[in-house]
Design a protein around this motif. Structure first.
Motif, PDB file in Angstrom:
ATOM      1  N   GLU A  70       3.707 -61.434  -7.550  1.00 24.78           N
ATOM      2  CA  GLU A  70       3.880 -62.261  -8.758  1.00 24.78           C
ATOM      3  C   GLU A  70       2.898 -61.827  -9.846  1.00 24.78           C
ATOM      4  O   GLU A  70       3.241 -61.754 -11.019  1.00 24.78           O
ATOM      5  CB  GLU A  70       3.658 -63.746  -8.429  1.00 24.78           C
ATOM      6  N   GLU A  71       1.645 -61.548  -9.419  1.00 25.06           N
ATOM      7  CA  GLU A  71       0.649 -61.112 -10.399  1.00 25.06           C
ATOM      8  C   GLU A  71       1.020 -59.746 -10.983  1.00 25.06           C
ATOM      9  O   GLU A  71       0.778 -59.475 -12.158  1.00 25.06           O
ATOM     10  CB  GLU A  71      -0.735 -61.064  -9.748  1.00 25.06           C
ATOM     11  N   CYS A  72       1.614 -58.905 -10.142  1.00 26.79           N
ATOM     12  CA  CYS A  72       2.066 -57.602 -10.640  1.00 26.79           C
ATOM     13  C   CYS A  72       3.176 -57.775 -11.668  1.00 26.79           C
ATOM     14  O   CYS A  72       3.208 -57.077 -12.682  1.00 26.79           O
ATOM     15  CB  CYS A  72       2.573 -56.734  -9.491  1.00 26.79           C
ATOM     16  N   ALA A  73       4.079 -58.716 -11.401  1.00 28.82           N
ATOM     17  CA  ALA A  73       5.164 -58.975 -12.346  1.00 28.82           C
ATOM     18  C   ALA A  73       4.589 -59.399 -13.691  1.00 28.82           C
ATOM     19  O   ALA A  73       5.041 -58.957 -14.755  1.00 28.82           O
ATOM     20  CB  ALA A  73       6.101 -60.053 -11.795  1.00 28.82           C
ATOM     21  N   LEU A  74       3.546 -60.237 -13.635  1.00 31.05           N
ATOM     22  CA  LEU A  74       2.893 -60.690 -14.866  1.00 31.05           C
ATOM     23  C   LEU A  74       2.207 -59.525 -15.575  1.00 31.05           C
ATOM     24  O   LEU A  74       2.289 -59.380 -16.809  1.00 31.05           O
ATOM     25  CB  LEU A  74       1.878 -61.776 -14.504  1.00 31.05           C
ATOM     26  N   ALA A  75       1.521 -58.673 -14.777  1.00 24.70           N
ATOM     27  CA  ALA A  75       0.825 -57.516 -15.351  1.00 24.70           C
ATOM     28  C   ALA A  75       1.823 -56.585 -16.044  1.00 24.70           C
ATOM     29  O   ALA A  75       1.572 -56.089 -17.142  1.00 24.70           O
ATOM     30  CB  ALA A  75       0.065 -56.768 -14.265  1.00 24.70           C
ATOM     31  N   VAL A  76       2.965 -56.361 -15.391  1.00 27.56           N
ATOM     32  CA  VAL A  76       3.985 -55.492 -15.984  1.00 27.56           C
ATOM     33  C   VAL A  76       4.521 -56.131 -17.266  1.00 27.56           C
ATOM     34  O   VAL A  76       4.686 -55.458 -18.289  1.00 27.56           O
ATOM     35  CB  VAL A  76       5.126 -55.223 -14.972  1.00 27.56           C
ATOM     36  N   GLN A  77       4.755 -57.453 -17.209  1.00 31.32           N
ATOM     37  CA  GLN A  77       5.251 -58.179 -18.383  1.00 31.32           C
ATOM     38  C   GLN A  77       4.319 -57.978 -19.585  1.00 31.32           C
ATOM     39  O   GLN A  77       4.760 -57.718 -20.703  1.00 31.32           O
ATOM     40  CB  GLN A  77       5.360 -59.666 -18.027  1.00 31.32           C
ATOM     41  N   GLN A  78       2.989 -58.077 -19.316  1.00 35.17           N
ATOM     42  CA  GLN A  78       2.012 -57.881 -20.401  1.00 35.17           C
ATOM     43  C   GLN A  78       2.076 -56.456 -20.928  1.00 35.17           C
ATOM     44  O   GLN A  78       2.018 -56.225 -22.139  1.00 35.17           O
ATOM     45  CB  GLN A  78       0.600 -58.144 -19.886  1.00 35.17           C
ATOM     46  N   ARG A  79       2.199 -55.492 -20.029  1.00 36.79           N
ATOM     47  CA  ARG A  79       2.155 -54.086 -20.425  1.00 36.79           C
ATOM     48  C   ARG A  79       3.364 -53.670 -21.262  1.00 36.79           C
ATOM     49  O   ARG A  79       3.286 -52.744 -22.064  1.00 36.79           O
ATOM     50  CB  ARG A  79       2.043 -53.200 -19.180  1.00 36.79           C
ATOM     51  N   ILE A  80       4.501 -54.348 -21.044  1.00 37.86           N
ATOM     52  CA  ILE A  80       5.720 -53.995 -21.774  1.00 37.86           C
ATOM     53  C   ILE A  80       5.487 -54.048 -23.290  1.00 37.86           C
ATOM     54  O   ILE A  80       6.007 -53.222 -24.029  1.00 37.86           O
ATOM     55  CB  ILE A  80       6.893 -54.917 -21.343  1.00 37.86           C
ATOM     56  N   GLY A  81       4.639 -54.991 -23.723  1.00 40.10           N
ATOM     57  CA  GLY A  81       4.395 -55.141 -25.159  1.00 40.10           C
ATOM     58  C   GLY A  81       3.210 -54.350 -25.672  1.00 40.10           C
ATOM     59  O   GLY A  81       2.926 -54.347 -26.870  1.00 40.10           O
ATOM     60  N   GLN A  82       2.459 -53.671 -24.791  1.00 39.62           N
ATOM     61  CA  GLN A  82       1.232 -52.994 -25.233  1.00 39.62           C
ATOM     62  C   GLN A  82       1.508 -51.525 -25.532  1.00 39.62           C
ATOM     63  O   GLN A  82       1.284 -50.649 -24.708  1.00 39.62           O
ATOM     64  CB  GLN A  82       0.143 -53.181 -24.167  1.00 39.62           C
ATOM     65  N   LEU A  83       2.020 -51.290 -26.738  1.00 38.93           N
ATOM     66  CA  LEU A  83       2.536 -49.961 -27.086  1.00 38.93           C
ATOM     67  C   LEU A  83       2.010 -49.403 -28.390  1.00 38.93           C
ATOM     68  O   LEU A  83       2.338 -48.278 -28.757  1.00 38.93           O
ATOM     69  CB  LEU A  83       4.071 -50.030 -27.175  1.00 38.93           C
ATOM     70  N   ALA A  84       1.237 -50.191 -29.115  1.00 34.51           N
ATOM     71  CA  ALA A  84       0.776 -49.732 -30.424  1.00 34.51           C
ATOM     72  C   ALA A  84      -0.619 -50.265 -30.704  1.00 34.51           C
ATOM     73  O   ALA A  84      -1.053 -51.249 -30.106  1.00 34.51           O
ATOM     74  CB  ALA A  84       1.732 -50.220 -31.507  1.00 34.51           C
ATOM     75  N   LEU A  85      -1.351 -49.576 -31.579  1.00 34.44           N
ATOM     76  CA  LEU A  85      -2.662 -50.045 -32.026  1.00 34.44           C
ATOM     77  C   LEU A  85      -2.512 -50.522 -33.459  1.00 34.44           C
ATOM     78  O   LEU A  85      -2.316 -49.721 -34.370  1.00 34.44           O
ATOM     79  CB  LEU A  85      -3.703 -48.924 -31.952  1.00 34.44           C
ATOM     80  N   GLU A  86      -2.577 -51.839 -33.640  1.00 33.16           N
ATOM     81  CA  GLU A  86      -2.449 -52.407 -34.987  1.00 33.16           C
ATOM     82  C   GLU A  86      -3.747 -53.049 -35.440  1.00 33.16           C
ATOM     83  O   GLU A  86      -4.042 -53.092 -36.623  1.00 33.16           O
ATOM     84  CB  GLU A  86      -1.333 -53.460 -35.008  1.00 33.16           C
ATOM     85  N   ALA A  87      -4.500 -53.587 -34.477  1.00 33.59           N
ATOM     86  CA  ALA A  87      -5.745 -54.284 -34.821  1.00 33.59           C
ATOM     87  C   ALA A  87      -6.774 -53.996 -33.734  1.00 33.59           C
ATOM     88  O   ALA A  87      -6.441 -53.550 -32.643  1.00 33.59           O
ATOM     89  CB  ALA A  87      -5.492 -55.788 -34.916  1.00 33.59           C
ATOM     90  N   GLU A  88      -8.033 -54.266 -34.074  1.00 29.64           N
ATOM     91  CA  GLU A  88      -9.122 -54.033 -33.132  1.00 29.64           C
ATOM     92  C   GLU A  88      -8.861 -54.776 -31.825  1.00 29.64           C
ATOM     93  O   GLU A  88      -8.450 -55.937 -31.840  1.00 29.64           O
ATOM     94  CB  GLU A  88     -10.432 -54.520 -33.760  1.00 29.64           C
TER      95      GLU A  88
END
Lengths: 198, 193
Positions: free
Chosen positions: B48-66
């Motif tokens: 379940e925690e892995c599913a959450l970790a993957v969910q978070q990573r799906i959106g981490q694709l760009a650097l917009e702010a510090e």
């Protein structure tokens, strides 16, 4: 922990908290370009020195993490303010403390800062039970580097161009000493001759 | 300067691509292991925690702010398996500082895959990302990790002792770093023009 007893007497100095009347003594060195070169807080004119004094007058003890204790170094003979040292409690669970220091260049080179820092380290380790004391300085600040080495501290970090400082790439050194290292260090120095084995 | 890379990033043997919801099992296969999490801030993860970790990573694709992160799944071209992840964090906008990190499935250690993926990430940071200095850190006992940093051309800048607590013990940490001009010199040697 017993309550903090101030002022602290060393051989040549009295270390006490700052007072309103220190404004002239502090102004004599804090706004000098050579002092401003490597300090974190900007105090370049009378009003900035006054507000710095206001802040430092509040640095009277370490009650909770984030607190700072700043002590004025007053020369015993002339009763003159020659600089200040501070201890910042940066982390409670890991017992971390950061020291900073500043001396009037007119009184530099006589070991006053070293004397004050020794007393401050005793306070940090024995009274506040800090586990590790660290200090940061600019890579070009050879007076501070030499002092840190004399204090028996270890160079733990040498950052290059990791930040901007006063409009330039910063080069920063971290020195540190652990409680057991400081206590051994001071004990070895104080050991009377008759106790030496060889 | 913001960074919106075009994915996937390709290297000789690997594809660095955004995480997808189908990656949960592959991530769980290595993040459940104690030997993988020993030097991570996390403990071993449940599915379940892995599913959450993957969910978070799906959106981490760009650097917009510090503080923004790019986290990419590393896929082996040979068999299409997800073998780990690499990350790039924007630590300071003003001083153009970045931090890289990686986690790899131990079944795929020892083939230079992490080096290959991390080098691609450095190229992204220093090239399109216009970062000036990239740092990485690890536990002193994590020799494979700091050996990798040395292979990447990073210098050891810090060796902190007992400066913090990590998993209920005194922490001992290395920080490595490489500057833009050092990366430039390395790449210049490898591809003479």
């Amino acid at each position: 922990m017993s309550s903090l007893s101030l002022p602290i007497q060393t051989d040549r100095l009295v270390l006490r908290t700052f007072e309103r009347s220190d404004i002239d003594g502090l102004s004599a060195y804090h706004a000098l370009p050579s002092v401003q070169r490597y300090v974190f807080s900007r105090t370049r004119d009378a009003s900035e020195v006054a507000s710095a004094l206001g802040i430092m007058r509040g640095h009277v003890s370490l009650q909770r993490p984030g607190d700072t204790l700043t002590l004025a170094m007053v020369c015993k003979g002339e009763k003159v303010l020659v600089g200040h040292v501070s201890l910042h409690w940066s982390d409670a669970t890991a017992g971390q403390g950061e020291v900073r220091f500043c001396i009037n260049p007119a009184y530099a080179g006589q070991g006053f800062t070293r004397e004050a820092l020794s007393a401050l380290y005793d306070l940090a380790f024995d009274h506040f039970h800090i586990h590790r004391v660290f200090a940061r300085c600019d890579g070009r600040n050879h007076h501070s580097i030499k002092l840190m080495q004399q204090m028996g501290m270890r160079l733990e970090a040498h950052y290059r161009e990791h930040a901007l400082f006063q409009g330039e790439w910063d080069e920063e050194l971290h020195f540190a000493i652990l409680d057991r290292e400081w206590q051994r260090w001071t004990k070895v120095k104080d050991l009377p001759v008759r106790h030496r084995v060889a | 300067m913001s960074l919106y890379p075009v994915y996937p990033l390709r290297t000789e043997r690997l594809t660095l691509r955004p995480f997808t919801r189908g990656d949960v099992d592959a991530v769980y296969a290595y993040r459940r292991r104690e030997d993988v999490t020993r030097y991570l801030f996390d403990t071993a993860l449940s599915r379940e925690e892995c599913a959450l970790a993957v969910q978070q990573r799906i959106g981490q694709l760009a650097l917009e702010a510090e503080g923004d992160k790019i986290i990419l799944g590393v896929e082996l071209d040979d068999n299409g398996a997800l073998i780990g992840e690499v990350s790039l964090i924007w630590r300071s906008v003003e001083a153009r500082q970045g931090e890289v990190g990686w986690i790899f499935d131990p079944n795929y250690h020892g083939h230079g895959y992490a080096t290959e993926a991390a080098n691609a990430l450095l190229d992204l940071a220093f090239g399109p990302g216009a970062i000036h200095r990239v740092a990485a850190r690890c536990d002193v006992r994590n020799e494979p990790s700091w050996r990798l940093m040395e292979r990447l051309g990073m210098r050891r800048e810090a060796h902190f002792r007992e400066h913090a607590l990590f998993k209920s013990q005194w922490d001992e940490e290395f920080i490595y770093a490489i500057l833009w001009q050092e990366w430039q010199a390395l790449r210049g040697e490898q591809t003479p023009t």
